[in-house]
Design a protein around this motif. Structure first.
Motif, PDB file in Angstrom:
ATOM      1  N   TRP A   1       0.824  -1.209   0.000  1.00  0.00           N
ATOM      2  CA  TRP A   1       0.000   0.000   0.000  1.00  0.00           C
ATOM      3  C   TRP A   1       0.854   1.253   0.000  1.00  0.00           C
ATOM      4  O   TRP A   1       0.445   2.286  -0.495  1.00  0.00           O
ATOM      5  CB  TRP A   1      -0.987  -0.029   1.167  1.00  0.00           C
ATOM      6  CG  TRP A   1      -2.026  -1.083   0.965  1.00  0.00           C
ATOM      7  CD1 TRP A   1      -2.947  -1.120  -0.043  1.00  0.00           C
ATOM      8  CD2 TRP A   1      -2.229  -2.265   1.721  1.00  0.00           C
ATOM      9  NE1 TRP A   1      -3.713  -2.253   0.062  1.00  0.00           N
ATOM     10  CE2 TRP A   1      -3.294  -2.971   1.131  1.00  0.00           C
ATOM     11  CE3 TRP A   1      -1.620  -2.799   2.849  1.00  0.00           C
ATOM     12  CZ2 TRP A   1      -3.766  -4.184   1.621  1.00  0.00           C
ATOM     13  CZ3 TRP A   1      -2.088  -4.005   3.341  1.00  0.00           C
ATOM     14  CH2 TRP A   1      -3.144  -4.688   2.735  1.00  0.00           C
TER      15      TRP A   1
ATOM     16  N   CYS B   1     -10.198  -2.635   5.955  1.00  0.00           N
ATOM     17  CA  CYS B   1      -9.434  -3.752   6.528  1.00  0.00           C
ATOM     18  C   CYS B   1      -9.271  -4.880   5.510  1.00  0.00           C
ATOM     19  O   CYS B   1     -10.254  -5.435   5.031  1.00  0.00           O
ATOM     20  CB  CYS B   1     -10.121  -4.302   7.772  1.00  0.00           C
ATOM     21  SG  CYS B   1      -9.244  -5.725   8.451  1.00  0.00           S
ATOM     22  N   PRO B   2      -8.033  -5.235   5.161  1.00  0.00           N
ATOM     23  CA  PRO B   2      -7.833  -6.272   4.150  1.00  0.00           C
ATOM     24  C   PRO B   2      -8.065  -7.679   4.688  1.00  0.00           C
ATOM     25  O   PRO B   2      -8.083  -8.631   3.920  1.00  0.00           O
ATOM     26  CB  PRO B   2      -6.372  -6.080   3.747  1.00  0.00           C
ATOM     27  CG  PRO B   2      -5.718  -5.516   4.954  1.00  0.00           C
ATOM     28  CD  PRO B   2      -6.756  -4.669   5.634  1.00  0.00           C
ATOM     29  N   ARG B   3      -8.226  -7.812   6.002  1.00  0.00           N
ATOM     30  CA  ARG B   3      -8.420  -9.137   6.579  1.00  0.00           C
ATOM     31  C   ARG B   3      -9.803  -9.298   7.194  1.00  0.00           C
ATOM     32  O   ARG B   3     -10.036 -10.252   7.925  1.00  0.00           O
ATOM     33  CB  ARG B   3      -7.345  -9.412   7.629  1.00  0.00           C
ATOM     34  CG  ARG B   3      -5.919  -9.338   7.081  1.00  0.00           C
ATOM     35  CD  ARG B   3      -5.656 -10.497   6.124  1.00  0.00           C
ATOM     36  NE  ARG B   3      -4.366 -10.417   5.503  1.00  0.00           N
ATOM     37  CZ  ARG B   3      -3.393 -11.323   5.661  1.00  0.00           C
ATOM     38  NH1 ARG B   3      -3.568 -12.332   6.449  1.00  0.00           N
ATOM     39  NH2 ARG B   3      -2.261 -11.206   5.017  1.00  0.00           N
ATOM     40  N   GLY B   4     -10.670  -8.351   6.948  1.00  0.00           N
ATOM     41  CA  GLY B   4     -12.034  -8.472   7.470  1.00  0.00           C
ATOM     42  C   GLY B   4     -12.098  -8.589   8.974  1.00  0.00           C
ATOM     43  O   GLY B   4     -12.927  -9.322   9.517  1.00  0.00           O
TER      44      GLY B   4
ATOM     45  N   SER C   1      -5.926 -15.509   6.417  1.00  0.00           N
ATOM     46  CA  SER C   1      -6.758 -14.697   5.546  1.00  0.00           C
ATOM     47  C   SER C   1      -5.844 -13.901   4.649  1.00  0.00           C
ATOM     48  O   SER C   1      -4.640 -13.820   4.872  1.00  0.00           O
ATOM     49  CB  SER C   1      -7.645 -13.753   6.364  1.00  0.00           C
ATOM     50  OG  SER C   1      -6.849 -12.785   7.003  1.00  0.00           O
TER      51      SER C   1
ATOM     52  N   LYS D   1      -6.021 -10.746   1.112  1.00  0.00           N
ATOM     53  CA  LYS D   1      -6.837  -9.992   0.171  1.00  0.00           C
ATOM     54  C   LYS D   1      -6.148 -10.081  -1.180  1.00  0.00           C
ATOM     55  O   LYS D   1      -4.981  -9.731  -1.306  1.00  0.00           O
ATOM     56  CB  LYS D   1      -6.973  -8.539   0.620  1.00  0.00           C
ATOM     57  CG  LYS D   1      -8.068  -7.805  -0.135  1.00  0.00           C
ATOM     58  CD  LYS D   1      -8.288  -6.422   0.428  1.00  0.00           C
ATOM     59  CE  LYS D   1      -9.420  -5.715  -0.307  1.00  0.00           C
ATOM     60  NZ  LYS D   1      -9.547  -4.316   0.096  1.00  0.00           N
TER      61      LYS D   1
ATOM     62  N   ARG E   1     -16.724 -12.094   4.093  1.00  0.00           N
ATOM     63  CA  ARG E   1     -15.967 -12.137   5.342  1.00  0.00           C
ATOM     64  C   ARG E   1     -16.566 -13.167   6.286  1.00  0.00           C
ATOM     65  O   ARG E   1     -17.778 -13.245   6.429  1.00  0.00           O
ATOM     66  CB  ARG E   1     -15.993 -10.768   6.018  1.00  0.00           C
ATOM     67  CG  ARG E   1     -15.237  -9.735   5.235  1.00  0.00           C
ATOM     68  CD  ARG E   1     -15.243  -8.393   5.929  1.00  0.00           C
ATOM     69  NE  ARG E   1     -14.338  -7.489   5.230  1.00  0.00           N
ATOM     70  CZ  ARG E   1     -14.074  -6.247   5.621  1.00  0.00           C
ATOM     71  NH1 ARG E   1     -14.649  -5.768   6.713  1.00  0.00           N
ATOM     72  NH2 ARG E   1     -13.246  -5.500   4.936  1.00  0.00           N
TER      73      ARG E   1
ATOM     74  N   PHE F   1     -19.255 -12.608   8.763  1.00  0.00           N
ATOM     75  CA  PHE F   1     -18.683 -11.417   9.395  1.00  0.00           C
ATOM     76  C   PHE F   1     -18.669 -10.263   8.400  1.00  0.00           C
ATOM     77  O   PHE F   1     -17.845  -9.362   8.477  1.00  0.00           O
ATOM     78  CB  PHE F   1     -17.262 -11.730   9.897  1.00  0.00           C
ATOM     79  CG  PHE F   1     -16.827 -10.872  11.050  1.00  0.00           C
ATOM     80  CD1 PHE F   1     -17.388 -11.039  12.312  1.00  0.00           C
ATOM     81  CD2 PHE F   1     -15.848  -9.903  10.888  1.00  0.00           C
ATOM     82  CE1 PHE F   1     -16.985 -10.258  13.382  1.00  0.00           C
ATOM     83  CE2 PHE F   1     -15.436  -9.115  11.959  1.00  0.00           C
ATOM     84  CZ  PHE F   1     -16.000  -9.296  13.205  1.00  0.00           C
TER      85      PHE F   1
ATOM     86  N   GLU G   1     -11.586 -10.712  -0.760  1.00  0.00           N
ATOM     87  CA  GLU G   1     -11.102 -11.162   0.537  1.00  0.00           C
ATOM     88  C   GLU G   1     -11.168 -12.674   0.640  1.00  0.00           C
ATOM     89  O   GLU G   1     -12.044 -13.305   0.063  1.00  0.00           O
ATOM     90  CB  GLU G   1     -11.909 -10.486   1.639  1.00  0.00           C
ATOM     91  CG  GLU G   1     -11.489  -9.039   1.738  1.00  0.00           C
ATOM     92  CD  GLU G   1     -12.349  -8.249   2.678  1.00  0.00           C
ATOM     93  OE1 GLU G   1     -12.497  -8.699   3.809  1.00  0.00           O
ATOM     94  OE2 GLU G   1     -12.858  -7.206   2.259  1.00  0.00           O
TER      95      GLU G   1
END
Lengths: 454, 369
Positions: free
Chosen positions: A46, B349-352, A359, A361, A413, A441, A366
């Motif tokens: 980023w 948030c990239p990881r939820g 996890s 992205k 999510r 989520f 995601e």
């Protein structure tokens, strides 16, 4: 008591803070070659795009060292004298004595095995210095957030084989920024490097040796689904492409990627074929490493040398399946750092890994996974659902003998703690599916997953 | 929608106007100059002989410069809303929220007050409440309002707003209804990453917003007292309300310092330098009140444990300067008084890991701070 920690990544900093919280008076020295401040490596992409600044990816304020009373040494460690209890430094700096030592030196990028891998315009995307290189290639310099402070402070005390050396961009030789970048290696760092190029308005070529993207985590249906999205974003995905060499033009800059399907023009190449434990500097020290280079540790993260611990990416720990290898994840490094902190305090405690989860992205998609999803288990069955419409997602539930053993979820999510609980409770697929929404989520207002049986 | 929703977001730090470059300072200066002329045009006219905004308003057929301001405000929110949707529209919460917020501004913050006087009605704002719209609880104002609206605004300010904040958090107002919040989230969105996340700025915020809140309460209370007994106590009346609108009194000082300087000149003028919520975070008495209530209510940001990678996208894009990451990386669900519930941390948030919630279920520990 003198505590020395090599590496100011998440493992090193967690340990340092744990020691400081228990012992206000102990001397804590943190040795870091890469950067002055602890930063989140997972966020480098980023910064490269321009979504975040260097300051943004640092979890603590810049006075953290002073506030915690850590002494900072910005230099490359070149060995550990375990008998004399000293860490040896490059650049003629005097060795740092320790009573207890933690090695948390992390990972280094795996170097390209092909001819031309060291040409100008070829690099990796793992370290702070890699970021600087790639930013120069793609954008011609740092973003408005500016470079990190004292970016070059380590150069007076480093060695030529260091992964924290700066690489000269090929862009400088050409007098322009990259217009045709290529990324080699179908994993997470590869897709990040590709996304950086896309964000800069370029169409990167993405060379993947395997039949589909990220085979250790995805099955073909999922990978094709991701591949389609990559295509929509402007990534040219080349599957089954084995790189043979990198072609170099007369001025010394990379000009093409030669593969088993022929050459592809490229003026900037990111080699993203994984990482290896950053332990080469321990070659002449009597600290045991395994064949992968990982530092051999016991349950309490103790190494073969007295008063020396190792944590994070550089340590070979026991996995959930019983094997021993480095675990290159953020949260495991964090957990190991906390265990190592207790070890440095003299309290032995064990690192135990529960059910696997992770996890990620991938571009804008995601990904959540838990349990055993790509292990080709005997009698394995897969429940798979692709959702189209307002929300695009895929859901895969892996079962063995009617016991759910894993989940692989893209586009939505999920609360991995619920998924893990079901796996550990040995629930059946017919029990899990109607309750799947309990693990959702998603952010508010997102319509729930509608699938047969769910 | 999914992919278009990220346009320009990744390049936030690569554009000077969004990062305190020369153009950022120019925009800030222009905004400040605009607000100074808007509020004190009579002084500009006295000195230079021209009233630029009034002249401009009349030349395009608007009744006065405040209508011109209303037009510009609405245009800025619609334009900024489009910009916002291009950047963050791949989140349904963001899409719905910003659409509702802009619609309320157009309908209740602009059209209705603009149209009502045309039919002989009074100019009233259904979307602003005390203590933000501080004069709506001044007895003199209440007396002058139509009865239905006086009832609406008293119930709205003293009952509905606090109850809704208990149930949903202050976001129901600050991020869905309020015009100030709406302008911040649309026109101000390019600069949302500039809000300081330092501990120092948090300490400043707690003191400054507390002072304004106490001042707002004291001013309203004293004006009520003055309305009751001011006729018998000329000194009190002089100090609290003044004998003439030109007098310096508590009432005119509050209007000048809070209503004009902090909400307008500073609050909006500094968007390009300190982020779009300077007013909301540091000064708004409504935000202070609802924030205290929010701490007692159900609203929270739930953190999924063990998944945070400390990347800092949440903190970077928090317009209120909350260091969300410091909670997330410690697996702590939390409720902060300043949080306006814009939803950006959860979206980025990239990881939820993060989720805004105001349901009764409290499955995870909530830490107070």
């Amino acid at each position: 008591m003198r505590i020395v920690i090599i590496g100011n990544g998440v493992a090193g900093m967690e340990a340092a803070i744990a020691v400081r919280e228990a012992e206000a008076s102990w001397q804590i020295t943190v040795i870091s070659e890469e950067s002055d401040h602890f930063f989140s490596r997972t966020a480098l992409m980023w910064v490269c795009c321009g979504q975040m600044s260097h300051r943004d990816i640092e979890p603590f304020e810049r006075d953290a060292y002073a506030r915690f009373g850590f002494r900072r040494v910005r230099a490359r460690a070149v060995g550990v004298d375990t008998r004399g209890h000293r860490v040896l430094l490059a650049g003629g700096l005097s060795p740092v004595p320790y009573d207890r030592l933690l090695i948390a030196s992390g990972s280094a990028p795996r170097r390209g095995p092909w001819p031309g891998s060291d040409a100008h315009g070829v690099g990796h995307f793992v370290t702070m210095q890699d970021l600087s290189w790639y930013e120069n290639e793609i954008h011609g310099g740092a973003s408005r957030g500016g470079p990190p402070p004292r970016a070059t402070a380590h150069l007076s005390a480093t060695t030529a084989d260091s992964p924290y050396q700066f690489r000269e961009p090929g862009a400088e030789l050409h007098g322009r920024v990259a217009s045709k970048p290529a990324v080699i290696g179908g994993g997470l760092i590869g897709i990040e490097a590709a996304e950086v190029a896309v964000a800069a308005g370029l169409r990167p070529a993405f060379f993947i040796r395997e039949e589909w993207f990220w085979p250790i985590a995805l099955e073909p249906r999922e990978a094709q689904w991701i591949g389609k999205r990559m295509g929509e974003h402007g990534v040219e995905v080349h599957l089954n492409h084995e790189v043979e060499s990198l072609e170099v033009d007369p001025i010394g800059a990379v000009s093409a990627v030669k593969t088993n399907h022929g050459p592809y023009e490229a003026d900037c190449v990111v080699i993203a074929i994984g990482v290896v434990p950053n332990t080469g500097w321990l070659a002449n020290s009597d600290i045991e490493r395994d064949e992968r280079g990982g530092i051999v540790v016991d349950e309490a993260l103790q190494t073969s040398a007295e008063d020396v611990l190792a944590a994070g990416d550089c340590a070979s720990v026991r996995w959930f399946d019983g094997s021993r290898r480095p675990e290159q994840l953020w949260y495991t490094a964090r957990d190991q750092g906390r265990i190592a902190g207790r070890g440095l305090l003299g309290n032995r405690s064990s690192y135990a890994r529960g059910t696997w989860y992770n996890s990620a992205k991938l571009m804008d998609i995601e990904y959540t996974t838990a349990g055993l999803v790509n292990f080709d288990l005997e009698r394995e069955t897969n429940w798979f659902f692709e959702e189209t419409g307002k929300v695009r997602s895929t859901t895969r539930v892996v079962s063995q003998d009617d016991r759910v053993v894993g989940f692989n979820m893209l586009g939505r999510r999920w609360d991995h703690t619920v998924l893990i609980k079901w796996i550990e409770e040995r629930r059946s697929l017919s029990w899990v599916l109607p309750r799947l929404h309990q693990a959702a989520f998603d952010t508010e207002l997102v319509p729930p997953l509608q699938a047969p049986g769910v | 929608m999914d992919q278009q929703g990220q346009n320009g977001l990744l390049a936030t730090y690569r554009e000077g106007w969004r990062n305190r470059g020369v153009l950022g300072f120019v925009i800030s200066t222009m905004l400040i100059a605009f607000y100074v002329v808007l509020y004190w045009e009579h002084k500009v006219e006295a000195r230079f002989g021209v009233a630029p905004l009034t002249a401009l308003s009349e030349s395009i057929g608007l009744r006065n410069r405040w209508y011109l301001y209303g037009v510009l405000y609405s245009v800025a929110m619609v334009g900024g809303g489009i910009y916002y949707l291009r950047r963050h529209g791949n989140s349904r919460y963001n899409r719905v929220r910003i659409t509702v917020n802009v619609a309320i501004q157009i309908a209740l913050g602009f059209t209705l007050p603009f149209v009502m006087p045309l039919f002989g009605g009074q100019e009233v704002y259904f979307s602003y409440f005390w203590p933000l719209k501080y004069d709506y609880l001044y007895p003199q104002t209440l007396e002058s309002l139509p009865l239905y609206f006086a009832v609406y605004t008293v119930i709205g300010s003293l009952l509905a707003a606090p109850v809704l904040a208990l149930v949903y958090g202050k976001r129901w107002y600050c991020s869905w209804v309020c015009g100030c919040g709406g302008l911040a989230n649309t026109f101000g969105d390019p600069w949302r990453h500039l809000t300081s996340k330092s501990d120092k700025s948090w300490r400043f915020e707690k003191v400054s917003i507390g002072i304004v809140f106490v001042l707002a309460l004291a001013t309203t209370a004293l004006i009520v007292v003055d309305w009751k007994i001011g006729a018998q106590h000329p000194t009190l009346h002089r100090v609290v309300a003044g004998n003439d609108w030109r007098d310096w009194s508590l009432k005119s000082f509050y209007g000048f310092a809070v209503g004009a300087v902090l909400a307008g000149v500073v609050g909006t003028g500094l968007y390009p330098l300190f982020g779009p919520r300077v007013w909301c975070r540091n000064f708004c008495p409504m935000a202070a009140m609802l924030g205290l209530i929010q701490k007692l209510g159900r609203y929270r940001i739930t953190v999924k444990p063990g998944m945070c990678i400390s990347c800092g996208n949440c903190s970077t894009y928090c317009e209120m300067g909350i260091d969300v990451r410091s909670y997330a990386q410690n697996d702590e669900s939390f409720t902060r008084a300043s949080c306006v519930g814009c939803g950006m941390c959860a979206h980025m948030c990239p990881r939820g890991v993060l989720k805004l919630e105001s349901t009764g279920r409290r499955s995870l520990a909530v830490v107070d701070s």
